[in-house]
Design an enzyme around this catalytic site. Sequence first.
Site, PDB file in Angstrom:
ATOM      1  N   ARG A 102       0.886  -1.184   0.000  1.00 62.30           N
ATOM      2  CA  ARG A 102       0.000   0.000   0.000  1.00 62.30           C
ATOM      3  C   ARG A 102       0.908   1.214   0.000  1.00 62.30           C
ATOM      4  O   ARG A 102       1.725   1.397   0.906  1.00 62.30           O
ATOM      5  CB  ARG A 102      -0.896   0.009   1.242  1.00 62.30           C
ATOM      6  CG  ARG A 102      -1.544   1.344   1.489  1.00 62.30           C
ATOM      7  CD  ARG A 102      -2.637   1.315   2.520  1.00 62.30           C
ATOM      8  NE  ARG A 102      -3.823   0.665   1.994  1.00 62.30           N
ATOM      9  CZ  ARG A 102      -5.033   0.755   2.543  1.00 62.30           C
ATOM     10  NH1 ARG A 102      -5.221   1.479   3.625  1.00 62.30           N
ATOM     11  NH2 ARG A 102      -6.058   0.128   2.017  1.00 62.30           N
ATOM     12  N   HIS A 129      -7.530   0.838  -6.307  1.00 63.33           N
ATOM     13  CA  HIS A 129      -7.699  -0.028  -5.123  1.00 63.33           C
ATOM     14  C   HIS A 129      -8.373  -1.328  -5.591  1.00 63.33           C
ATOM     15  O   HIS A 129      -9.534  -1.600  -5.265  1.00 63.33           O
ATOM     16  CB  HIS A 129      -8.555   0.703  -4.086  1.00 63.33           C
ATOM     17  CG  HIS A 129      -8.475   0.137  -2.702  1.00 63.33           C
ATOM     18  ND1 HIS A 129      -7.712  -0.982  -2.388  1.00 63.33           N
ATOM     19  CD2 HIS A 129      -9.070   0.532  -1.540  1.00 63.33           C
ATOM     20  CE1 HIS A 129      -7.847  -1.230  -1.091  1.00 63.33           C
ATOM     21  NE2 HIS A 129      -8.660  -0.339  -0.557  1.00 63.33           N
ATOM     22  N   GLN A 132     -10.164  -3.830  -3.070  1.00 65.50           N
ATOM     23  CA  GLN A 132     -11.464  -3.368  -2.584  1.00 65.50           C
ATOM     24  C   GLN A 132     -12.546  -3.626  -3.624  1.00 65.50           C
ATOM     25  O   GLN A 132     -13.656  -4.067  -3.301  1.00 65.50           O
ATOM     26  CB  GLN A 132     -11.394  -1.860  -2.270  1.00 65.50           C
ATOM     27  CG  GLN A 132     -12.702  -1.292  -1.770  1.00 65.50           C
ATOM     28  CD  GLN A 132     -13.074  -1.817  -0.386  1.00 65.50           C
ATOM     29  OE1 GLN A 132     -12.270  -1.759   0.533  1.00 65.50           O
ATOM     30  NE2 GLN A 132     -14.285  -2.340  -0.231  1.00 65.50           N
ATOM     31  N   ASP A 220     -17.181   7.443  -1.504  1.00 65.43           N
ATOM     32  CA  ASP A 220     -15.914   7.314  -0.769  1.00 65.43           C
ATOM     33  C   ASP A 220     -15.625   8.683  -0.150  1.00 65.43           C
ATOM     34  O   ASP A 220     -16.254   9.690  -0.508  1.00 65.43           O
ATOM     35  CB  ASP A 220     -14.804   6.876  -1.761  1.00 65.43           C
ATOM     36  CG  ASP A 220     -13.460   6.599  -1.088  1.00 65.43           C
ATOM     37  OD1 ASP A 220     -13.431   6.415   0.153  1.00 65.43           O
ATOM     38  OD2 ASP A 220     -12.437   6.574  -1.798  1.00 65.43           O
ATOM     39  N   CYS A 260     -16.321   1.722   0.890  1.00 64.87           N
ATOM     40  CA  CYS A 260     -15.113   0.941   1.196  1.00 64.87           C
ATOM     41  C   CYS A 260     -14.679   1.100   2.647  1.00 64.87           C
ATOM     42  O   CYS A 260     -13.982   0.236   3.171  1.00 64.87           O
ATOM     43  CB  CYS A 260     -13.978   1.317   0.248  1.00 64.87           C
ATOM     44  SG  CYS A 260     -13.422   3.027   0.399  1.00 64.87           S
ATOM     45  N   ARG A 288     -13.596  -8.498   1.830  1.00 64.06           N
ATOM     46  CA  ARG A 288     -12.184  -8.221   1.565  1.00 64.06           C
ATOM     47  C   ARG A 288     -11.350  -9.473   1.853  1.00 64.06           C
ATOM     48  O   ARG A 288     -10.449  -9.837   1.100  1.00 64.06           O
ATOM     49  CB  ARG A 288     -11.671  -7.067   2.458  1.00 64.06           C
ATOM     50  CG  ARG A 288     -12.252  -5.707   2.141  1.00 64.06           C
ATOM     51  CD  ARG A 288     -11.774  -5.165   0.803  1.00 64.06           C
ATOM     52  NE  ARG A 288     -10.316  -5.096   0.706  1.00 64.06           N
ATOM     53  CZ  ARG A 288      -9.558  -4.103   1.181  1.00 64.06           C
ATOM     54  NH1 ARG A 288     -10.112  -3.068   1.763  1.00 64.06           N
ATOM     55  NH2 ARG A 288      -8.240  -4.111   1.028  1.00 64.06           N
TER      56      ARG A 288
HETATM   57  N1  NVA Z   1      -9.911   6.908  -1.278  1.00 64.29           N
HETATM   58  C1  NVA Z   1      -9.545   6.431   0.033  1.00 64.29           C
HETATM   59  C2  NVA Z   1      -9.801   4.965   0.149  1.00 64.29           C
HETATM   60  C3  NVA Z   1      -9.488   4.395   1.502  1.00 64.29           C
HETATM   61  C4  NVA Z   1      -9.705   2.916   1.584  1.00 64.29           C
HETATM   62  C5  NVA Z   1      -8.084   6.729   0.299  1.00 64.29           C
HETATM   63  O1  NVA Z   1      -7.256   6.547  -0.599  1.00 64.29           O
HETATM   64  O2  NVA Z   1      -7.771   7.182   1.404  1.00 64.29           O
HETATM   65  N1   CP Z   2     -11.164   0.028   2.662  1.00 67.53           N
HETATM   66  C1   CP Z   2      -9.878  -0.083   3.060  1.00 67.53           C
HETATM   67  O1   CP Z   2      -8.963  -0.324   2.264  1.00 67.53           O
HETATM   68  O2   CP Z   2      -9.711   0.062   4.396  1.00 67.53           O
HETATM   69  P1   CP Z   2      -8.323   0.265   5.173  1.00 67.53           P
HETATM   70  O3   CP Z   2      -7.773   1.605   4.731  1.00 67.53           O
HETATM   71  O4   CP Z   2      -8.702   0.236   6.608  1.00 67.53           O
HETATM   72  O5   CP Z   2      -7.393  -0.844   4.788  1.00 67.53           O
END
Ligand code: NVA
Ligand code: CP
Length: 302
Positions: A102, A129, A132, A220, A260, A288
């Site tokens: 990540r 993502h 997800q 989101d 998500c 997930r």
């Molecule tokens: N768009 C959000 C998704 C988190 C799972 C982010 O990148 O923070």
């Molecule tokens: N939805 C998601 O990816 O959650 P986290 O940021 O908690 O991993």
Amino acid sequence: MKHLLKMLDLSTDEIIEILNLADQLKYELKHGIPHPHLKGKTLGMIFQKASTRTRVSFETGMYQLGGYPLFLSSNDLQIGRGEPVQDTARVLSRYLDGIMIRTFEQKEVEDLAKYGSIPIINGLTDFCHPCQVLADLMTIREFKGSFDGLKMCFIGDGNNMANSLIVGCLKVGMKVSIACPDDYQPPKEILDFAAQYGDKFDMTNSPVQAAKGADVLITDVWASMGQEGEAEKRRKAFAGYQINDELMAQANDGAMVLHCLPAHREEEITEKVFEAHANEIFEEAENRLHAQKAVMVKLMAK
Ligand code: NVA
Ligand code: CP
């Protein structure tokens, strides 16, 4: 399929195969049927951003598959002090059987795959993502029975979630409508991909128009990880891009709502709509685990 870097790389058949395996693994887990497909294998998990769901579901999933997960914080790795990705990839390929990462830039994930020799799984970048969205597709199919004739509507930022949802939902045959402010549209690469689908895709800045006849509504956060400094500006830009009762009234009867998570109540979604659809949203979070286990088995059980 060697890696999971972005939804754009997957064929429709590959997506469906992952979803079918995810359903099977979910069934087996619920019925106490062990499935140690990754016995003796190790997964390194590199996190350059925070996570609750991704970290815990990968870690638990790897354990349930008989393998061993290693949590690697970028604060502790030399990558956090500037060691090149090319070198990190070649070193970790000699110890591990797979890497989940990540991070911010999509290029970093693509480079790990290019220079390493083990499967790489994208656990979220600023661009996409995919883990997800595989869970989201699994949840939609679970609640609706199939993707046939369904319309997905995304409300809000043209961000990593929007990008992956547009690609994933179009690839499985759904119609897609997205409502976002002009300055927050998805990148050209995604819009060019969607353009091939003709009138199965449309983009507007009217949430009401996008939600008309929708079977699945998704939103989101307005400020993603790394954009905290712009939160106030974004709050203004996204005012009105909210899933609320008024918007739900435009959707088809029995429409689902997914998020998500983490969610900001009264920003992108009202508390009332969130709680009315909590069973779908938390099944999505659970999925997930199953979807990612399917990805790991497809990539690493060799
Ligand atoms: N768009 C959000 C998704 C988190 C799972 C982010 O990148 O923070
Ligand atoms: N939805 C998601 O990816 O959650 P986290 O940021 O908690 O991993």
